[in-house]
Write a protein that holds these residues in place. Structure first.
Motif, PDB file in Angstrom:
ATOM      1  N   ILE A  26       0.839  -1.196   0.000  1.00  0.00           N
ATOM      2  CA  ILE A  26       0.000   0.000   0.000  1.00  0.00           C
ATOM      3  C   ILE A  26       0.880   1.255   0.000  1.00  0.00           C
ATOM      4  CG2 ILE A  26      -1.636   1.348   1.386  1.00  0.00           C
ATOM      5  CD1 ILE A  26      -2.837  -1.376   2.259  1.00  0.00           C
ATOM      6  N   MET A  27       1.911   1.278   0.821  1.00  0.00           N
ATOM      7  CA  MET A  27       2.806   2.438   0.869  1.00  0.00           C
ATOM      8  C   MET A  27       3.581   2.580  -0.437  1.00  0.00           C
ATOM      9  SD  MET A  27       2.079   3.925   3.584  1.00  0.00           S
ATOM     10  CE  MET A  27       3.349   5.151   3.578  1.00  0.00           C
ATOM     11  N   TRP A  28       4.018   1.461  -0.995  1.00  0.00           N
ATOM     12  CA  TRP A  28       4.776   1.486  -2.240  1.00  0.00           C
ATOM     13  C   TRP A  28       3.955   2.117  -3.367  1.00  0.00           C
ATOM     14  CZ3 TRP A  28       9.147   1.433  -4.584  1.00  0.00           C
ATOM     15  CH2 TRP A  28       9.219   1.109  -5.923  1.00  0.00           C
ATOM     16  N   VAL A  29       2.722   1.676  -3.534  1.00  0.00           N
ATOM     17  CA  VAL A  29       1.862   2.201  -4.595  1.00  0.00           C
ATOM     18  C   VAL A  29       1.512   3.662  -4.312  1.00  0.00           C
ATOM     19  CG1 VAL A  29      -0.364   1.908  -5.744  1.00  0.00           C
ATOM     20  CG2 VAL A  29       1.015  -0.081  -5.217  1.00  0.00           C
ATOM     21  N   LEU A  30       1.354   4.012  -3.048  1.00  0.00           N
ATOM     22  CA  LEU A  30       1.109   5.415  -2.696  1.00  0.00           C
ATOM     23  C   LEU A  30       2.294   6.292  -3.094  1.00  0.00           C
ATOM     24  CD1 LEU A  30      -0.637   7.574  -1.284  1.00  0.00           C
ATOM     25  CD2 LEU A  30       0.574   6.986   0.815  1.00  0.00           C
ATOM     26  N   PHE A  31       3.510   5.834  -2.815  1.00  0.00           N
ATOM     27  CA  PHE A  31       4.681   6.616  -3.210  1.00  0.00           C
ATOM     28  C   PHE A  31       4.809   6.712  -4.728  1.00  0.00           C
ATOM     29  CE2 PHE A  31       6.532   5.800   1.123  1.00  0.00           C
ATOM     30  CZ  PHE A  31       6.511   7.125   1.502  1.00  0.00           C
TER      31      PHE A  31
ATOM     32  N   LYS B  74       6.778  14.812 -22.671  1.00  0.00           N
ATOM     33  CA  LYS B  74       5.584  14.266 -22.025  1.00  0.00           C
ATOM     34  C   LYS B  74       5.886  12.925 -21.364  1.00  0.00           C
ATOM     35  CE  LYS B  74       2.769  14.441 -25.446  1.00  0.00           C
ATOM     36  NZ  LYS B  74       1.622  14.239 -26.317  1.00  0.00           N
ATOM     37  N   PHE B  75       6.606  12.074 -22.073  1.00  0.00           N
ATOM     38  CA  PHE B  75       6.945  10.769 -21.523  1.00  0.00           C
ATOM     39  C   PHE B  75       7.795  10.910 -20.258  1.00  0.00           C
ATOM     40  CE2 PHE B  75       9.516   6.935 -21.147  1.00  0.00           C
ATOM     41  CZ  PHE B  75       8.534   5.963 -21.181  1.00  0.00           C
ATOM     42  N   LEU B  76       8.759  11.815 -20.295  1.00  0.00           N
ATOM     43  CA  LEU B  76       9.592  12.025 -19.117  1.00  0.00           C
ATOM     44  C   LEU B  76       8.806  12.600 -17.948  1.00  0.00           C
ATOM     45  CD1 LEU B  76      12.927  13.344 -20.671  1.00  0.00           C
ATOM     46  CD2 LEU B  76      12.463  11.092 -19.686  1.00  0.00           C
ATOM     47  N   CYS B  77       7.875  13.505 -18.240  1.00  0.00           N
ATOM     48  CA  CYS B  77       7.033  14.060 -17.173  1.00  0.00           C
ATOM     49  C   CYS B  77       6.194  12.969 -16.508  1.00  0.00           C
ATOM     50  CB  CYS B  77       6.099  15.136 -17.723  1.00  0.00           C
ATOM     51  SG  CYS B  77       6.902  16.660 -18.159  1.00  0.00           S
ATOM     52  N   TRP B  78       5.732  12.029 -17.294  1.00  0.00           N
ATOM     53  CA  TRP B  78       4.843  11.007 -16.753  1.00  0.00           C
ATOM     54  C   TRP B  78       5.597   9.850 -16.101  1.00  0.00           C
ATOM     55  CZ3 TRP B  78      -0.624  10.026 -17.173  1.00  0.00           C
ATOM     56  CH2 TRP B  78      -1.359  11.134 -17.619  1.00  0.00           C
ATOM     57  N   PHE B  79       6.787   9.514 -16.608  1.00  0.00           N
ATOM     58  CA  PHE B  79       7.415   8.261 -16.184  1.00  0.00           C
ATOM     59  C   PHE B  79       8.802   8.389 -15.561  1.00  0.00           C
ATOM     60  CE2 PHE B  79       4.320   6.786 -19.324  1.00  0.00           C
ATOM     61  CZ  PHE B  79       3.714   5.773 -18.611  1.00  0.00           C
ATOM     62  N   LEU B  80       9.464   9.522 -15.620  1.00  0.00           N
ATOM     63  CA  LEU B  80      10.854   9.591 -15.149  1.00  0.00           C
ATOM     64  C   LEU B  80      10.980   9.285 -13.654  1.00  0.00           C
ATOM     65  CD1 LEU B  80      13.819  10.203 -15.747  1.00  0.00           C
ATOM     66  CD2 LEU B  80      13.354  12.569 -15.135  1.00  0.00           C
ATOM     67  N   LEU B  81      10.272  10.004 -12.812  1.00  0.00           N
ATOM     68  CA  LEU B  81      10.388   9.768 -11.369  1.00  0.00           C
ATOM     69  C   LEU B  81       9.875   8.392 -10.938  1.00  0.00           C
ATOM     70  CD1 LEU B  81       9.646  13.214  -9.703  1.00  0.00           C
ATOM     71  CD2 LEU B  81      11.773  11.941  -9.733  1.00  0.00           C
ATOM     72  N   PRO B  82       8.730   7.920 -11.439  1.00  0.00           N
ATOM     73  CA  PRO B  82       8.305   6.571 -11.021  1.00  0.00           C
ATOM     74  C   PRO B  82       9.284   5.459 -11.427  1.00  0.00           C
ATOM     75  CG  PRO B  82       6.426   7.753 -11.878  1.00  0.00           C
ATOM     76  CD  PRO B  82       7.636   8.597 -12.156  1.00  0.00           C
TER      77      PRO B  82
ATOM     78  N   THR C 103      12.552   5.774 -12.024  1.00  0.00           N
ATOM     79  CA  THR C 103      13.759   5.938 -11.210  1.00  0.00           C
ATOM     80  C   THR C 103      13.528   5.411  -9.803  1.00  0.00           C
ATOM     81  OG1 THR C 103      14.286   7.918 -12.498  1.00  0.00           O
ATOM     82  CG2 THR C 103      15.472   7.609 -10.437  1.00  0.00           C
ATOM     83  N   PHE C 104      12.374   5.713  -9.228  1.00  0.00           N
ATOM     84  CA  PHE C 104      12.035   5.229  -7.894  1.00  0.00           C
ATOM     85  C   PHE C 104      11.959   3.707  -7.867  1.00  0.00           C
ATOM     86  CE2 PHE C 104       8.774   4.476  -4.537  1.00  0.00           C
ATOM     87  CZ  PHE C 104       9.547   4.860  -3.466  1.00  0.00           C
ATOM     88  N   CYS C 105      11.382   3.103  -8.895  1.00  0.00           N
ATOM     89  CA  CYS C 105      11.287   1.640  -8.953  1.00  0.00           C
ATOM     90  C   CYS C 105      12.665   0.991  -9.021  1.00  0.00           C
ATOM     91  CB  CYS C 105      10.475   1.204 -10.164  1.00  0.00           C
ATOM     92  SG  CYS C 105       8.718   1.351  -9.925  1.00  0.00           S
ATOM     93  N   ILE C 106      13.523   1.532  -9.834  1.00  0.00           N
ATOM     94  CA  ILE C 106      14.868   0.968  -9.966  1.00  0.00           C
ATOM     95  C   ILE C 106      15.637   1.108  -8.650  1.00  0.00           C
ATOM     96  CG2 ILE C 106      17.094   1.272 -11.120  1.00  0.00           C
ATOM     97  CD1 ILE C 106      15.465   2.041 -13.644  1.00  0.00           C
ATOM     98  N   ALA C 107      15.575   2.279  -8.045  1.00  0.00           N
ATOM     99  CA  ALA C 107      16.277   2.487  -6.771  1.00  0.00           C
ATOM    100  C   ALA C 107      15.714   1.579  -5.681  1.00  0.00           C
ATOM    101  CB  ALA C 107      16.169   3.950  -6.350  1.00  0.00           C
ATOM    102  N   PHE C 108      14.405   1.434  -5.628  1.00  0.00           N
ATOM    103  CA  PHE C 108      13.795   0.573  -4.615  1.00  0.00           C
ATOM    104  C   PHE C 108      14.154  -0.880  -4.849  1.00  0.00           C
ATOM    105  CE2 PHE C 108      10.353  -1.959  -2.810  1.00  0.00           C
ATOM    106  CZ  PHE C 108      10.376  -1.506  -1.508  1.00  0.00           C
ATOM    107  N   PHE C 109      14.163  -1.324  -6.113  1.00  0.00           N
ATOM    108  CA  PHE C 109      14.500  -2.713  -6.401  1.00  0.00           C
ATOM    109  C   PHE C 109      15.940  -3.016  -6.009  1.00  0.00           C
ATOM    110  CE2 PHE C 109      16.028  -6.096  -9.231  1.00  0.00           C
ATOM    111  CZ  PHE C 109      15.172  -7.101  -8.826  1.00  0.00           C
TER     112      PHE C 109
END
Length: 135
Positions: A53-58, A80-88, A90-96
């Motif tokens: 739940i926290m992961w999906v919230l972040f 547009k693609f970077l605005c929509w997907f860059l931070l998520p 990056t966050f997924c890769i760092a978390f993994f």
């Protein structure tokens, strides 16, 4: 456009949380040992649900830069693609990397897929809908 993006963030969070929890429940139920009758009382599976739940919230919080795509300066396809997907992403890769502690095993990969794939599927769907509305 802003209302569409905000509703997309909310719907993506809600639907992907429900689907991720369902997949996690099925996964934890499938790896349960037959002699483990009291699984819900003696292990920490509730922690896994809370983390999902926290992961999906972040992930949803990191999707707010998508609002930048409403501005004229971010109307190019790459922007547009970077605005929509860059931070998520990056966050997924760092978390993994942090979650797997440098080692790839089957359980880490399955848990990452359970937590990320539903969110990115819904988010990609709303990104496509946004592009259709913009054209």
């Amino acid at each position: 456009m802003k209302k569409f993006i905000l509703l997309s963030i909310l719907k993506t969070w809600l639907f992907s949380t429900a689907i991720s929890i369902l997949f996690l429940y099925l996964y934890l139920d499938s790896i349960r040992k037959p002699a483990d009758e009291y699984r819900h009382m003696c292990d920490m599976s509730g922690l896994a649900y809370g983390l999902i739940i926290m992961w999906v919230l972040f992930l949803s919080l990191f999707s707010f830069p998508s609002l930048l795509s409403c501005r004229k300066t971010f109307q190019k396809p790459v922007s547009k693609f970077l605005c929509w997907f860059l931070l998520p992403i990056t966050f997924c890769i760092a978390f993994f990397i942090a979650f797997s502690e440098g080692g790839l095993d089957k359980e880490n990969i399955v848990l990452s897929i359970i937590s990320c794939l539903p969110w990115f599927s819904f988010w990609g769907f709303y990104y496509n809908q946004f592009n259709k509305k913009l054209m």
